[in-house]
Enzyme design. Structure first.
Site, PDB file in Angstrom:
ATOM      1  N   GLU A  84       0.800  -1.223   0.000  1.00  0.00           N
ATOM      2  CA  GLU A  84       0.000   0.000   0.000  1.00  0.00           C
ATOM      3  C   GLU A  84       0.835   1.276   0.000  1.00  0.00           C
ATOM      4  O   GLU A  84       0.397   2.300  -0.530  1.00  0.00           O
ATOM      5  CB  GLU A  84      -0.939   0.009   1.215  1.00  0.00           C
ATOM      6  CG  GLU A  84      -2.065  -0.995   1.140  1.00  0.00           C
ATOM      7  CD  GLU A  84      -3.085  -0.654   0.059  1.00  0.00           C
ATOM      8  OE1 GLU A  84      -3.513   0.516  -0.036  1.00  0.00           O
ATOM      9  OE2 GLU A  84      -3.440  -1.578  -0.708  1.00  0.00           O
ATOM     10  N   SER A 352     -55.250  -7.584  -0.563  1.00  0.00           N
ATOM     11  CA  SER A 352     -56.316  -6.621  -0.267  1.00  0.00           C
ATOM     12  C   SER A 352     -55.865  -5.422   0.556  1.00  0.00           C
ATOM     13  O   SER A 352     -56.634  -4.472   0.724  1.00  0.00           O
ATOM     14  CB  SER A 352     -57.472  -7.326   0.449  1.00  0.00           C
ATOM     15  OG  SER A 352     -58.101  -8.244  -0.420  1.00  0.00           O
TER      16      SER A 352
END
Length: 669
Positions: A84, A352
């Site tokens: 890194e 419903s």
């Protein structure tokens, strides 16, 4: 007298003034962040989420475990530096060589292909900034990086970085990742294991060992090569480590899974705003009430135990209809089995429970609760005359019903016929305004054949107790940074979708559903107070719903299987979902007591017979119907109950006049 100033003088003065203001602002900004960086010398804090009661509830990352640098294997430290930031111990935080190389490659490729960030820059971004790719953020990042380098030693910086870095699958920090992957502390990592974890830093999600083991292994070999090139290991050590295939353990869920779906939802909301970073000592104030969340978890667990069907799932959402505040959220049966949040991501047919939106659209378009729907036995689809809505097996077909009676018994033909009279466009527009989008324009729309999430459906229902205004659900209220400054404020968002008069009429109709309709078992289960709601059941009993409300809370409950399948025989919403709803409402009755709904101005109260929905006679049981301006108020007397002699005579005369008027009208027709 002084000579007038020239334009150049004014420009110079303006520039000086701007520089003074900018310098002052920069000094304040630098001093603030200098103090924040200084706090890092005592170790980092964590973002803490607070409940609506103002008390700390949970941390952003309950799995992360900070450890001293001495408790992290040297091989891992070297692996991270090698892959890194190879000049980590030599640069002052910003690496000119790395920046120049990244710029050269970006220019050559014509796109951003390589970053020049050092470990210190990554730490600055992780602790204090978002992931936004802007020049302003880059400048702030550089300034904070230099502040960190000025106040912390390299070992301190590396320690903070290794404890904070994201390593995939929601895991932050090497200690937590080592425990997840290898069931061992970070100090015991081997060379091969160290390279394996360090390789994840490039793309934590794409290289997750649990989903892309080969990708993670290939990256680890690049890490080993970098370590050998920089003298951290010998060629023989590299060869030996390359021959190892680290054995990855199964992903381990956190031990504390209480309220896990609610916490995951809030964490994701935070990360949507601020990325995956972990700012130190931030406070996130949420709308959730831990007591209500506990009640929701217990109600769902108890309801599923009662049903005793293996693999059955459930979701529950509770919303304050006046603010949109999410009070509780349960996304399934068992978080240790499945972390999928069915409350926010499960899209199912509402059955419903969608019908109230059709009725609300009708009330907005000239209907009243006692408007009569006729020819219900002839309802079909215009494009498919052979199709007809299924009738309830427990009721005889009828040819005419008022809107109130039709909703009370959840009559399918009435809902479909009403949609055709009002127009599906009006229904879809109201549904979209209420947050239910992407629904199909089909005759069965009124029967709930679209797809919705429990969260969205519950939010749509806020229009009824909310006086016609729907509120947008919110889980976060505000976020404060380490200095106590507000970096996020999420206000209440309301939008009017129907009139307050129509909303109140819908409230009275949905109260009827609970008091004497398909939702009447609410009362049998002991829930008291002014309440409204609607049951829902889809074809072959694949989904069971109940969405109900008081003026203090809207609660939606769904029950079903992840792969849609029949729940069981006669698995109606009233039998499957409603008891969970009722259990929750009883548990929170003291916290959210239901009060009477306020009647808006502009409604005319009229007493009617609660059987015939006509003007009452002496033997009628009456109720109060509310009519808005433009509604047709019934004038005929009840024909079901006898009444007095005078009332019977008036009814006969009225019937004769109506019959005569119909015949005369027929002549002109």
């Amino acid at each position: 007298m002084f000579p007038p100033r020239r334009a150049a003088d004014w420009a110079a003065l303006s520039l000086i003034g701007a520089l003074v203001v900018a310098g002052g602002w920069s000094a304040i900004w630098l001093s603030r962040y200098s103090l924040a960086v200084h706090r890092l010398t005592r170790g980092v804090g964590d973002t803490v989420f607070y409940g609506a009661d103002g008390r700390p509830w949970f941390r952003l990352d309950e799995q992360r475990r900070d450890v001293p640098l001495g408790n992290i294997a040297e091989n891992f430290q070297h692996a991270v530096v090698a892959i890194e930031d190879r000049r980590f111990y030599r640069h002052p935080g910003l690496d000119p060589i790395g920046i120049a190389r990244a710029l050269y490659r970006d220019v050559r490729e014509g796109a951003a292909v390589e970053g020049g960030s050092t470990l210190t820059q990554q730490l600055a971004r992780t602790l204090f900034l978002s992931n936004a790719r802007t020049y302003g953020r880059k400048v702030k990042e550089a300034a904070i990086t230099l502040l960190i380098e000025a106040q912390l030693t390299k070992p301190q910086i590396l320690e903070l970085y290794l404890n904070r870095v994201y390593l995939s699958a929601g895991v932050y920090g090497v200690e937590a990742m080592s425990q997840h992957l290898f069931r061992k502390p970070a100090r015991s990592l081997t060379l091969a294991e160290s390279a394996f974890i360090a390789g994840l830093l490039k793309a934590p999600s794409a290289l997750s060992p649990w989903s892309n083991y080969d990708g993670a292994l290939g990256r680890s070999r690049l890490v080993l090569a970098a370590m050998r090139e920089q003298g951290f290991i010998t060629p023989n050590q590299e060869s030996a480590a390359r021959a190892v295939r680290p054995r990855v353990q199964a992903y381990r869920l956190p031990v504390d899974i209480h309220a896990a779906w609610a916490k995951d939802y809030l964490r994701q909301q935070f990360r949507n705003e601020f990325g995956g970073d972990h700012p130190p000592d931030w406070q996130v104030h949420t709308t959730f009430k831990p007591d209500l969340q506990d009640a929701a978890e217990r109600a769902v667990a108890s309801g599923l135990r009662r049903l005793n069907r293996r693999g059955l799932e459930a979701a529950l959402v509770a919303i304050d209809p006046s603010t949109g505040d999410l009070l509780a959220l349960v996304g399934g049966a068992d978080y240790t089995v499945s972390t999928f949040n069915r409350a926010t991501r499960g899209r199912r047919q509402p059955g419903s429970t969608f019908k109230p939106l059709v009725y609300a659209a009708a009330l907005e378009n000239g209907y009243s609760p006692v408007s009569v729907l006729t020819d219900l036995t002839k309802v079909s689809a215009p494009e498919d005359p052979d199709w007809a809505p299924a009738a309830s097996p427990s009721r005889q077909p009828v040819d005419a019903l008022t809107l109130r009676a039709a909703l009370l018994e959840s009559n399918n033909a009435a809902a479909v016929g009403l949609q055709q009279h009002v127009g599906s466009r009006a229904v879809l527009r109201l549904a979209g305004d209420a947050g239910l989008r992407g629904l199909p324009d089909v005759p069965s729309l009124a029967l709930g054949t679209g797809l919705v999430t429990p969260l969205d459906l519950a939010a749509a229902y806020t229009m009824f107790p909310g006086g016609g205004q729907v509120v947008r659900p919110r889980g976060l209220v505000s976020v404060l940074d380490a200095n106590g400054e507000e970096v996020l404020n999420r206000p209440i968002e309301r939008a009017r979708v129907i009139s307050s008069e129509s909303a109140f009429q819908m409230v009275t109709m949905l109260r009827d559903v609970v008091d004497r309709g398909t939702g009447s078992s609410v009362r049998a289960l002991g829930v008291q107070g002014p309440l409204g709601g609607k049951t829902g059941t889809t074809d072959e009993y694949r989904d069971a719903w109940f969405v109900g409300f008081s003026n203090a809370v809207v609660v939606g409950v769904w029950v079903g299987f992840d792969q849609p399948a029949p729940i069981g025989r006669d698995a109606y919403g009233a039998r499957i979902a409603l008891p969970i709803w009722a259990d929750f409402m009883k548990r929170v009755a003291r916290e959210t007591p239901p009060r009477e709904f306020a009647v808006p101005r502009g409604l005319e109260p009229v007493e009617l017979c609660n059987v015939s929905y006509a003007r009452p006679v002496d033997e009628c049981t009456v109720y109060t119907e509310y009519f808005k301006e433009g509604d047709v108020v019934p004038s005929q007397l009840c024909s079901i109950h006898r009444g007095t002699l005078k009332q019977r005579a008036m009814r006969a005369v009225g019937g004769f006049l109506r019959s005569l008027g119909a015949k005369i009208g027929g002549i002109f027709d």
